[in-house]
Design a protein around this motif. Structure first.
Motif, mmCIF file in Angstrom:
data_model
loop_
_atom_site.group_PDB
_atom_site.id
_atom_site.type_symbol
_atom_site.label_atom_id
_atom_site.label_comp_id
_atom_site.label_asym_id
_atom_site.label_seq_id
_atom_site.Cartn_x
_atom_site.Cartn_y
_atom_site.Cartn_z
ATOM 1 N N THR A 1 7.553 -14.431 -19.140
ATOM 2 C CA THR A 1 8.585 -14.444 -19.331
ATOM 3 C C THR A 1 9.312 -13.634 -19.992
ATOM 4 O O THR A 1 10.304 -12.907 -19.738
ATOM 5 N N GLY A 2 8.581 -12.014 -19.466
ATOM 6 C CA GLY A 2 8.794 -11.254 -19.370
ATOM 7 C C GLY A 2 7.696 -10.192 -17.912
ATOM 8 O O GLY A 2 8.277 -10.975 -16.887
ATOM 9 N N ILE A 3 8.771 -8.936 -17.466
ATOM 10 C CA ILE A 3 7.672 -8.193 -16.252
ATOM 11 C C ILE A 3 6.354 -7.093 -16.444
ATOM 12 O O ILE A 3 6.216 -6.891 -17.525
ATOM 13 N N GLY A 4 5.453 -7.728 -15.874
ATOM 14 C CA GLY A 4 3.956 -6.824 -16.321
ATOM 15 C C GLY A 4 4.223 -6.353 -14.697
ATOM 16 O O GLY A 4 4.268 -6.492 -13.441
ATOM 17 N N ALA A 5 3.035 -4.794 -15.335
ATOM 18 C CA ALA A 5 2.286 -4.693 -13.476
ATOM 19 C C ALA A 5 0.909 -4.092 -13.842
ATOM 20 O O ALA A 5 -0.077 -3.845 -14.528
ATOM 21 N N GLY A 6 0.060 -4.402 -12.638
ATOM 22 C CA GLY A 6 -1.083 -3.570 -12.495
ATOM 23 C C GLY A 6 -1.256 -2.792 -11.110
ATOM 24 O O GLY A 6 -0.912 -3.142 -10.607
ATOM 25 N N PHE A 7 -2.610 -2.062 -10.988
ATOM 26 C CA PHE A 7 -1.738 -0.859 -9.992
ATOM 27 C C PHE A 7 -3.494 -0.705 -10.007
ATOM 28 O O PHE A 7 -4.808 -0.415 -10.695
ATOM 29 N N VAL A 8 -4.558 -0.880 -8.566
ATOM 30 C CA VAL A 8 -5.919 -0.686 -7.248
ATOM 31 C C VAL A 8 -5.479 0.287 -6.809
ATOM 32 O O VAL A 8 -4.900 0.093 -5.969
ATOM 33 N N VAL A 9 -6.102 1.995 -7.411
ATOM 34 C CA VAL A 9 -5.987 2.262 -6.570
ATOM 35 C C VAL A 9 -8.112 2.877 -6.097
ATOM 36 O O VAL A 9 -8.256 3.113 -6.882
ATOM 37 N N ASP A 10 -7.796 2.782 -4.854
ATOM 38 C CA ASP A 10 -9.314 3.419 -4.471
ATOM 39 C C ASP A 10 -10.155 2.381 -4.851
ATOM 40 O O ASP A 10 -11.478 2.986 -4.809
ATOM 41 N N GLY A 11 -9.669 1.441 -4.850
ATOM 42 C CA GLY A 11 -10.539 -0.216 -5.483
ATOM 43 C C GLY A 11 -10.963 -0.126 -7.021
ATOM 44 O O GLY A 11 -11.973 -1.094 -7.749
ATOM 45 N N ARG A 12 -10.067 0.605 -7.508
ATOM 46 C CA ARG A 12 -10.449 1.112 -8.874
ATOM 47 C C ARG A 12 -9.593 0.538 -10.050
ATOM 48 O O ARG A 12 -8.053 0.866 -9.402
ATOM 49 N N LEU A 13 -8.578 -0.178 -11.014
ATOM 50 C CA LEU A 13 -7.676 -0.529 -11.971
ATOM 51 C C LEU A 13 -7.427 0.634 -12.215
ATOM 52 O O LEU A 13 -8.634 1.763 -13.518
ATOM 53 N N VAL A 14 -6.141 1.107 -12.442
ATOM 54 C CA VAL A 14 -5.154 2.455 -12.921
ATOM 55 C C VAL A 14 -5.277 1.901 -15.075
ATOM 56 O O VAL A 14 -3.757 1.063 -14.866
ATOM 57 N N ARG A 15 -5.761 2.283 -15.372
ATOM 58 C CA ARG A 15 -5.694 1.926 -17.023
ATOM 59 C C ARG A 15 -4.592 3.510 -17.392
ATOM 60 O O ARG A 15 -4.142 2.618 -18.741
ATOM 61 N N VAL B 1 -9.087 -4.131 0.708
ATOM 62 C CA VAL B 1 -7.842 -3.246 0.617
ATOM 63 C C VAL B 1 -7.914 -2.294 0.132
ATOM 64 O O VAL B 1 -8.880 -2.391 -1.396
ATOM 65 N N ASP B 2 -7.963 -1.282 -0.232
ATOM 66 C CA ASP B 2 -8.045 -0.192 -0.735
ATOM 67 C C ASP B 2 -6.883 -0.149 -2.403
ATOM 68 O O ASP B 2 -7.382 0.755 -3.000
ATOM 69 N N HIS B 3 -6.117 -0.055 -2.182
ATOM 70 C CA HIS B 3 -5.014 0.472 -2.978
ATOM 71 C C HIS B 3 -3.975 -1.059 -3.088
ATOM 72 O O HIS B 3 -3.141 -1.966 -2.373
ATOM 73 N N VAL B 4 -3.580 -1.607 -4.068
ATOM 74 C CA VAL B 4 -2.645 -2.645 -4.259
ATOM 75 C C VAL B 4 -1.787 -2.896 -5.408
ATOM 76 O O VAL B 4 -2.790 -2.340 -6.935
ATOM 77 N N ILE B 5 -0.726 -3.494 -5.528
ATOM 78 C CA ILE B 5 0.249 -2.965 -6.368
ATOM 79 C C ILE B 5 0.565 -4.703 -6.324
ATOM 80 O O ILE B 5 0.676 -5.053 -5.827
ATOM 81 N N LEU B 6 0.502 -5.146 -8.325
ATOM 82 C CA LEU B 6 1.071 -6.790 -8.077
ATOM 83 C C LEU B 6 1.952 -6.550 -9.754
ATOM 84 O O LEU B 6 1.403 -5.375 -10.670
ATOM 85 N N VAL B 7 2.896 -7.550 -9.521
ATOM 86 C CA VAL B 7 4.116 -7.538 -10.498
ATOM 87 C C VAL B 7 4.166 -8.889 -11.366
ATOM 88 O O VAL B 7 4.053 -9.737 -9.778
ATOM 89 N N THR B 8 3.897 -8.700 -12.040
ATOM 90 C CA THR B 8 4.161 -10.457 -12.865
ATOM 91 C C THR B 8 5.763 -10.436 -12.876
ATOM 92 O O THR B 8 5.970 -9.731 -14.020
ATOM 93 N N PHE B 9 6.236 -12.113 -12.682
ATOM 94 C CA PHE B 9 7.545 -12.617 -13.482
ATOM 95 C C PHE B 9 6.905 -13.111 -14.181
ATOM 96 O O PHE B 9 7.054 -14.053 -13.187
#
Length: 250
Positions: free
Chosen positions: A148-162, A138-146
């Motif tokens: 103690t707090g809330i975080g998120a990570g984005f993978v676009v075109d197979g690369r982690l967006v920093r 899959v080329d694009h992935v959005i992950l949200v963590t729940f």
């Protein structure tokens, strides 16, 4: 940073026979797992301490615990930490874990263990894992963590967006209610104050102290301050109506 380069090479090498250690440093617990390929060989958990020095000792201790017991020696350690982690692997802001701010935990732990160590934001780590194992191809992935707090990570075109400084994908401190409850970051009404483990605990304590959650208070031994998100989740799975009400509000 030679140690980071070595760690990056070791961490990205796709050799199932190798063992590595993943460490999740959270606001309430530090969890380490010894992994070979896709198999978790063993894991250990410790409470997250309050000070930087104690945090270092806890990480070293828990990594040592999972490294013992006759398993193959690990070749690298990957560590996920909360907050705004820069491109050098150092947390510059961490409202839910102040002890880690400006602490070069990767370099320190690497020198203590004699192993390469890679450090990144915990949600970035989870997003990379999800893209590699849960959604391969899959080329694009959005992950949200729940947690103690809330975080998120984005993978676009197979690369982690920093982002320019490594801070991309941190939605927990977006203000969604200007007159909302105060947040540990100093703002009011952050998303974390309505949808996170700490938010669940706070709302449950408010219900208990107002006299509207007698069962929750009883389960906590009459001490409202000891009610947290874990207790609420445990009771909710048993069908406790007070706990279910908290989750409905959450």
């Amino acid at each position: 940073m030679p140690w980071a380069e070595a760690a990056g090479n070791a961490w990205s090498a796709h050799l199932p026979a190798d063992t590595t250690i993943g460490v999740d440093v959270g606001g309430t617990k530090v969890l380490a797992a010894l992994v070979s390929g896709d198999q978790v060989l063993t894991q250990q958990v410790r409470p997250t301490p309050a000070s930087s020095s104690e945090l270092i000792e806890t990480v070293v201790d828990v990594v040592g615990s999972v490294s013992s017991g006759g398993h193959p020696a690990p070749r690298a350690v990957g560590m996920g930490v909360p907050g705004f982690v820069d491109l050098e692997g150092v947390a510059r802001q961490a409202p839910n874990l102040p002890a880690i701010v400006d602490l070069d935990i990767g370099r320190i732990v690497s020198s203590r263990l004699g192993l390469p160590v890679v450090v990144d934001n915990d949600a970035n780590c989870a997003a990379r894992a999800a893209a590699a194992h849960d959604a391969p191809g899959v080329d694009h992935v959005i992950l949200v963590t729940f947690g103690t707090g809330i975080g998120a990570g984005f993978v676009v075109d197979g690369r982690l967006v920093r982002g320019a400084h490594g801070f991309a994908g941190e939605p927990g401190h977006m203000v969604i209610a200007h007159e909302g409850p105060p947040c540990v970051c100093g703002q009011r009404g952050c998303w974390e104050m309505f949808a996170s483990g700490s938010a669940i605990g706070r709302m449950a304590r408010e219900l208990a102290t107002s006299g509207r959650a007698a069962r929750l208070l009883h389960a906590a031994g009459g001490d409202a301050d000891s009610i947290d998100g874990h207790l609420v989740a445990e009771l909710a799975t048993r069908g406790d109506l007070d706990a279910v009400e908290v989750l409905d509000r959450h």
